[in-house]
Design a protein around this motif. Structure first.
Motif, PDB file in Angstrom:
ATOM      1  N   ASN A   3      42.527  44.306  50.785  1.00 57.12           N
ATOM      2  CA  ASN A   3      42.590  43.074  49.989  1.00 57.12           C
ATOM      3  C   ASN A   3      43.918  42.346  50.210  1.00 57.12           C
ATOM      4  O   ASN A   3      44.803  42.381  49.368  1.00 57.12           O
ATOM      5  CB  ASN A   3      42.417  43.451  48.511  1.00 57.12           C
ATOM      6  CG  ASN A   3      42.062  42.275  47.638  1.00 57.12           C
ATOM      7  OD1 ASN A   3      41.483  41.302  48.076  1.00 57.12           O
ATOM      8  ND2 ASN A   3      42.415  42.377  46.364  1.00 57.12           N
ATOM      9  N   SER A  11      33.257  42.222  55.580  1.00 55.05           N
ATOM     10  CA  SER A  11      32.788  42.117  54.204  1.00 55.05           C
ATOM     11  C   SER A  11      32.737  40.642  53.826  1.00 55.05           C
ATOM     12  O   SER A  11      33.220  39.788  54.593  1.00 55.05           O
ATOM     13  CB  SER A  11      33.758  42.869  53.282  1.00 55.05           C
ATOM     14  OG  SER A  11      33.393  42.718  51.943  1.00 55.05           O
ATOM     15  N   SER A  52      33.817  28.899  49.307  1.00 55.68           N
ATOM     16  CA  SER A  52      34.073  29.738  48.117  1.00 55.68           C
ATOM     17  C   SER A  52      33.815  28.983  46.817  1.00 55.68           C
ATOM     18  O   SER A  52      34.468  29.210  45.801  1.00 55.68           O
ATOM     19  CB  SER A  52      35.514  30.289  48.124  1.00 55.68           C
ATOM     20  OG  SER A  52      35.657  31.256  49.142  1.00 55.68           O
ATOM     21  N   TYR A  88      33.496  37.907  50.508  1.00 54.48           N
ATOM     22  CA  TYR A  88      34.175  37.845  49.210  1.00 54.48           C
ATOM     23  C   TYR A  88      34.787  36.463  49.029  1.00 54.48           C
ATOM     24  O   TYR A  88      35.518  35.984  49.881  1.00 54.48           O
ATOM     25  CB  TYR A  88      35.258  38.930  49.196  1.00 54.48           C
ATOM     26  CG  TYR A  88      36.154  39.004  47.981  1.00 54.48           C
ATOM     27  CD1 TYR A  88      35.707  38.657  46.706  1.00 54.48           C
ATOM     28  CD2 TYR A  88      37.467  39.460  48.102  1.00 54.48           C
ATOM     29  CE1 TYR A  88      36.545  38.758  45.608  1.00 54.48           C
ATOM     30  CE2 TYR A  88      38.310  39.571  47.007  1.00 54.48           C
ATOM     31  CZ  TYR A  88      37.846  39.213  45.751  1.00 54.48           C
ATOM     32  OH  TYR A  88      38.674  39.312  44.671  1.00 54.48           O
ATOM     33  N   ASN A 130      41.627  38.204  53.464  1.00 50.87           N
ATOM     34  CA  ASN A 130      40.768  37.354  52.639  1.00 50.87           C
ATOM     35  C   ASN A 130      40.649  35.936  53.192  1.00 50.87           C
ATOM     36  O   ASN A 130      41.473  35.495  53.992  1.00 50.87           O
ATOM     37  CB  ASN A 130      41.295  37.319  51.198  1.00 50.87           C
ATOM     38  CG  ASN A 130      41.068  38.619  50.478  1.00 50.87           C
ATOM     39  OD1 ASN A 130      39.965  39.154  50.495  1.00 50.87           O
ATOM     40  ND2 ASN A 130      42.109  39.164  49.847  1.00 50.87           N
ATOM     41  N   GLN A 143      31.239  41.676  48.106  1.00 54.95           N
ATOM     42  CA  GLN A 143      32.231  41.898  47.055  1.00 54.95           C
ATOM     43  C   GLN A 143      32.028  40.883  45.930  1.00 54.95           C
ATOM     44  O   GLN A 143      31.666  39.732  46.184  1.00 54.95           O
ATOM     45  CB  GLN A 143      33.656  41.748  47.600  1.00 54.95           C
ATOM     46  CG  GLN A 143      34.005  42.728  48.704  1.00 54.95           C
ATOM     47  CD  GLN A 143      35.496  42.715  49.005  1.00 54.95           C
ATOM     48  OE1 GLN A 143      36.334  42.845  48.122  1.00 54.95           O
ATOM     49  NE2 GLN A 143      35.835  42.571  50.267  1.00 54.95           N
ATOM     50  N   SER A 144      32.296  41.316  44.715  1.00 55.65           N
ATOM     51  CA  SER A 144      32.181  40.417  43.557  1.00 55.65           C
ATOM     52  C   SER A 144      33.391  40.611  42.653  1.00 55.65           C
ATOM     53  O   SER A 144      33.652  41.721  42.180  1.00 55.65           O
ATOM     54  CB  SER A 144      30.888  40.722  42.793  1.00 55.65           C
ATOM     55  OG  SER A 144      30.817  39.943  41.607  1.00 55.65           O
ATOM     56  N   PHE A 145      34.145  39.541  42.420  1.00 50.58           N
ATOM     57  CA  PHE A 145      35.369  39.628  41.615  1.00 50.58           C
ATOM     58  C   PHE A 145      35.007  39.863  40.152  1.00 50.58           C
ATOM     59  O   PHE A 145      34.214  39.122  39.571  1.00 50.58           O
ATOM     60  CB  PHE A 145      36.193  38.347  41.758  1.00 50.58           C
ATOM     61  CG  PHE A 145      37.514  38.409  41.039  1.00 50.58           C
ATOM     62  CD1 PHE A 145      38.450  39.375  41.365  1.00 50.58           C
ATOM     63  CD2 PHE A 145      37.818  37.511  40.032  1.00 50.58           C
ATOM     64  CE1 PHE A 145      39.672  39.451  40.701  1.00 50.58           C
ATOM     65  CE2 PHE A 145      39.039  37.576  39.369  1.00 50.58           C
ATOM     66  CZ  PHE A 145      39.961  38.542  39.703  1.00 50.58           C
ATOM     67  N   TYR A 185      37.557  35.178  47.357  1.00 53.38           N
ATOM     68  CA  TYR A 185      38.745  35.821  46.785  1.00 53.38           C
ATOM     69  C   TYR A 185      39.068  35.290  45.383  1.00 53.38           C
ATOM     70  O   TYR A 185      39.364  34.102  45.203  1.00 53.38           O
ATOM     71  CB  TYR A 185      39.949  35.628  47.717  1.00 53.38           C
ATOM     72  CG  TYR A 185      41.229  36.235  47.173  1.00 53.38           C
ATOM     73  CD1 TYR A 185      41.371  37.612  47.095  1.00 53.38           C
ATOM     74  CD2 TYR A 185      42.266  35.431  46.710  1.00 53.38           C
ATOM     75  CE1 TYR A 185      42.534  38.181  46.582  1.00 53.38           C
ATOM     76  CE2 TYR A 185      43.433  35.988  46.203  1.00 53.38           C
ATOM     77  CZ  TYR A 185      43.557  37.365  46.132  1.00 53.38           C
ATOM     78  OH  TYR A 185      44.702  37.922  45.623  1.00 53.38           O
TER      79      TYR A 185
END
Length: 418
Positions: free
Chosen positions: A62, A149, A131, A151, A94, A178-180, A153
């Protein structure tokens, strides 16, 4: 590069028959060719350091730099030098750039910029276009170019159906989504952890509930869809319990914790230092204890520096207006070894390699050399002079550190700190 001989190195690798033993390690043409109690020097370049320890090369899942678009925060080239000096041989980068890396040409660009370094850069593509959380990005195309992956960010996916579709679609090419973990309707305009300190200081709070609610939703979606989900940077006691339960059920979920949330609490906020304005926010001692236990038990799969460089204008301002984020690569290992033992620390720094599709070979003869060199016994204090990043926004400033990184050997390159 000629032969390299690592002398009297204690090997920390639970998967290797040499684990815990002091050995000489001979590397030629990027491969480990011999491991023995003593190896004659011959023409090899000898690396001999106080209390030298060697492990598989570390991975940070990350990391943010800035390039393209925010080169004033950090360039890819300097960022990779910082990573090497910090003991990392692999980083996942990221997509929070300008433009956002949400297509295959963006992936090609960042990979091209990373050529020729000891550290391997693995691009994380944006999950949604720009995003923005509205339409899925070109996930398959980015996978074929090397994205490890997907994501957005620190942008929560508000639309549950979009995450459902992403998890279903990504299964076609075995991709990691990925999920924040933050529910924006609960977090709203919060700045710090919602608790006694936020009330005392008059700062708007982000409740633990915002994280736990989002994780609960995401785990329900994962149970429904199948697929592979990674939840980056969890920060609360209940989040650990939720993921532990999900793993028991057999769900394909992994998670990480930021080094900041493992070492610091919201007690630091009394100084109003904007370097402590972080996402996820710093929580309580009780949360820190639970996170540490979750790491030791293997519920939490890895530790990240959550390296997020910010220019001085983003931080030298009122707390309300300051940007979230801290750099963390340089201080990650020293801070981590202050809270867990050396074997747990090394496992935490390589634990997500397989999850992100990276090789993690046991240290043995015949394998490619992908090694981190360090001493676990050196104590020091992290000061501004130790910052190698272009941006200086470090939450760990003035913190005591345990352990020192000597350097790395990877991609046929030896990088040693002065």
């Amino acid at each position: 590069m000629g032969a390299i001989l690592l002398k009297d190195a204690t090997i920390i690798d639970a998967t290797s028959k040499h684990h815990g033993k002091k050995r000489d390690i001979l590397v030629e043409n990027g491969k480990v060719v011999k491991i023995a109690a003593t190896i004659p020097t011959n023409d090899a370049k000898v690396v001999k350091k106080d209390n030298l320890h060697v492990s598989c090369g570390w991975f940070d899942s990350n990391v943010c730099f800035g390039e393209p678009g925010f080169e004033d925060r950090e360039t890819i080239s300097n960022g990779l030098k910082v990573a090497a000096a910090s003991g990392f041989t692999h980083i996942a980068l990221n997509a929070n750039t300008e433009p956002v890396v949400d297509n295959k040409s963006g992936i090609q660009y960042v990979k091209g910029k990373a050529q020729g370094h000891a550290v391997s850069l693995h691009p994380v593509g944006a999950l949604t276009q720009k995003s923005k959380g509205e339409h899925l990005a070109e996930l398959y195309d980015m996978t074929t170019e090397g994205a490890v992956s997907f994501y957005d960010y620190q942008h929560p996916i508000e639309n549950a159906n979009l995450l459902k579709i992403a998890l279903q679609y990504a299964q076609n090419f075995d991709a990691l989504v990925q999920s924040f973990p933050m529910n924006p309707s609960i977090a709203r305009t919060g700045l710090v952890h919602e608790e006694i300190n936020s009330t005392k200081l008059g700062l708007k709070g982000i409740p633990s509930l915002s994280e736990e609610l989002q994780i609960t939703r995401d785990l329900y979606l994962l149970e429904y869809t199948g697929g592979k989900l990674h939840i980056p940077t969890i920060s609360t006691k209940k989040s650990v319990a939720l993921i532990k339960e999900a793993k028991k059920k057999g769900l394909d979920v992994s998670c990480s914790v930021s080094i900041n949330n493992l070492c610091l609490t919201d007690d630091t906020l009394a100084s109003f230092d904007t370097n402590y304005k972080l996402l996820p926010p710093l929580r309580t001692k009780e949360d820190v204890t639970a996170l540490k236990k979750g790491l030791e038990q293997g519920v939490i799969d890895g530790v990240t520096s959550n390296h997020d460089p910010r220019i001085i204008e983003d931080k030298k301002t009122e707390f309300d207006h300051a940007a979230f984020g801290s750099i963390g690569l340089e201080s990650c290992f020293g801070a981590l070894l202050g809270v867990v033992d050396v074997e747990t620390a090394v496992q935490a720094l390589i634990g997500l390699k397989k999850r992100f599709g990276l090789p993690c070979n046991a240290i043995s003869e015949g394998v490619n050399a992908d090694l981190t060199l360090f001493s676990p016994s050196t104590t020091w204090k992290f000061e501004t002079k130790h910052i190698l990043s272009t941006s200086k926004n470090a939450a760990m400033l003035e913190q005591p550190m345990q352990g020192k990184v000597y350097g790395v050997f990877a991609n046929k390159k030896l990088v040693l700190n002065e």
